[in-house]
Design a protein around this motif. Structure first.
Motif, PDB file in Angstrom:
ATOM      1  N   ARG A 225      -2.083  16.757 -12.910  1.00 26.28           N
ATOM      2  CA  ARG A 225      -2.439  18.159 -12.664  1.00 26.28           C
ATOM      3  C   ARG A 225      -1.529  19.110 -13.452  1.00 26.28           C
TER       4      ARG A 225
ATOM      5  N   SER B  47       0.606   6.547  -6.850  1.00 23.75           N
ATOM      6  CA  SER B  47      -0.654   7.220  -7.150  1.00 23.75           C
ATOM      7  C   SER B  47      -0.508   8.725  -6.983  1.00 23.75           C
ATOM      8  N   GLY B  48       0.195   9.155  -5.919  1.00 19.21           N
ATOM      9  CA  GLY B  48       0.417  10.589  -5.708  1.00 19.21           C
ATOM     10  C   GLY B  48       1.207  11.217  -6.845  1.00 19.21           C
ATOM     11  N   TYR B  49       2.248  10.537  -7.295  1.00 23.38           N
ATOM     12  CA  TYR B  49       3.036  11.050  -8.418  1.00 23.38           C
ATOM     13  C   TYR B  49       2.187  11.119  -9.688  1.00 23.38           C
TER      14      TYR B  49
ATOM     15  N   ASP C   8      -5.356   3.590  -7.645  1.00 29.92           N
ATOM     16  CA  ASP C   8      -6.322   3.831  -6.568  1.00 29.92           C
ATOM     17  C   ASP C   8      -7.155   2.586  -6.277  1.00 29.92           C
TER      18      ASP C   8
ATOM     19  N   GLN D 169      -1.057  11.491  -9.921  1.00 30.54           N
ATOM     20  CA  GLN D 169      -2.016  12.598  -9.800  1.00 30.54           C
ATOM     21  C   GLN D 169      -1.313  13.948  -9.970  1.00 30.54           C
ATOM     22  N   SER D 170      -0.085  14.050  -9.461  1.00 31.82           N
ATOM     23  CA  SER D 170       0.694  15.292  -9.602  1.00 31.82           C
ATOM     24  C   SER D 170       1.035  15.552 -11.059  1.00 31.82           C
TER      25      SER D 170
ATOM     26  N   THR E  88       0.636   4.034  -2.885  1.00 29.91           N
ATOM     27  CA  THR E  88       0.143   5.372  -2.545  1.00 29.91           C
ATOM     28  C   THR E  88       1.097   6.432  -3.095  1.00 29.91           C
ATOM     29  N   ILE E  89       2.390   6.194  -2.995  1.00 26.94           N
ATOM     30  CA  ILE E  89       3.383   7.131  -3.541  1.00 26.94           C
ATOM     31  C   ILE E  89       3.243   7.225  -5.053  1.00 26.94           C
TER      32      ILE E  89
ATOM     33  N   THR F  66      -3.741   6.076 -12.857  1.00 24.68           N
ATOM     34  CA  THR F  66      -4.165   6.612 -11.562  1.00 24.68           C
ATOM     35  C   THR F  66      -5.364   5.835 -11.023  1.00 24.68           C
TER      36      THR F  66
ATOM     37  N   ARG G 233       0.815  -1.206   0.000  1.00 25.70           N
ATOM     38  CA  ARG G 233       0.000   0.000   0.000  1.00 25.70           C
ATOM     39  C   ARG G 233       0.857   1.268   0.000  1.00 25.70           C
ATOM     40  N   THR G 234       1.918   1.261   0.772  1.00 25.08           N
ATOM     41  CA  THR G 234       2.771   2.458   0.860  1.00 25.08           C
ATOM     42  C   THR G 234       3.370   2.830  -0.494  1.00 25.08           C
TER      43      THR G 234
END
Length: 189
Positions: free
Chosen positions: A155, A147-149, A176, A151-152, A144-145, A172, A140-141
């Motif tokens: 954007r 997924s964050g990248y 998720d 999403q960044s 999550t990283i 993404t 998961r960790t």
């Protein structure tokens, strides 16, 4: 059964008659008859036989009842084991024990083996839960990283082509979804 001995009933009384030839110096001088009233003994014999028959029936009935009670009591622990197996769940696997008092030795041995099996099942279940929990947490960790990248980049990705933006959206969404699956696994574990 004896020659010259007869049993007779006369006027409701029992008599034994013994008859034999009386001889002196090889010469027969007549017949000798002995008669004995055995009515009291015959009545007593009939009472004893009747009492023995009744005692035999009572004894057989008593042994049958005692045997039935013993078998029923011997089966009670087995019924307890059956009831317990119906109520075992994964949540209470480590706490479940069969406690038998005054059960036959064979049934107590069966209960002990059953308890040992439950302990092994509980240990295996806990190891499996711990493994799933560890794997889910460890995956998961990084997801999550990632997924964050993703999403960044999405954007800030105004200069990306339409297929690249679509690929990032799919990546993404899948990241998720995988994170949610891992969260569900953690919850189950």
């Amino acid at each position: 059964p004896f020659p010259g001995v007869t049993l007779s009933e006369i006027n409701g009384r029992y008599w034994v008659l013994c008859a034999s030839t009386l001889a002196i110096n090889g010469e027969s001088i007549g017949d000798l008859y002995i008669v004995q009233d055995i009515h009291a003994e015959q009545v007593m014999l009939l009472h004893v036989m009747r009492n023995l028959a009744v005692a035999t029936v009572i004894t057989i009935a008593g042994i049958s009842i005692a045997g039935g009670i013993y078998v029923a009591r011997s089966l009670l622990p087995l019924r307890r084991i059956c009831q317990l197996t119906e109520s075992i769940s994964a949540d209470h696997l480590g706490e479940t024990r069969i406690e038998l008092n005054r059960a036959p030795t064979e049934v107590q041995q069966l209960a002990e083996r059953f308890d040992e099996m439950l302990t092994r099942l509980y240990t295996a279940w806990e190891q499996q839960r711990q493994f799933v929990s560890n794997v889910s947490h460890e995956l998961r960790t990084p997801l999550t990283i990632v997924s964050g990248y993703l999403q960044s980049v999405q954007r800030r990705g105004k200069n990306l082509s339409e297929p690249q933006q679509e690929a990032l959206a799919i990546a993404t969404t899948e990241a998720d979804r995988t994170i949610q699956l891992l969260q569900d696994l953690l919850t189950l574990a």
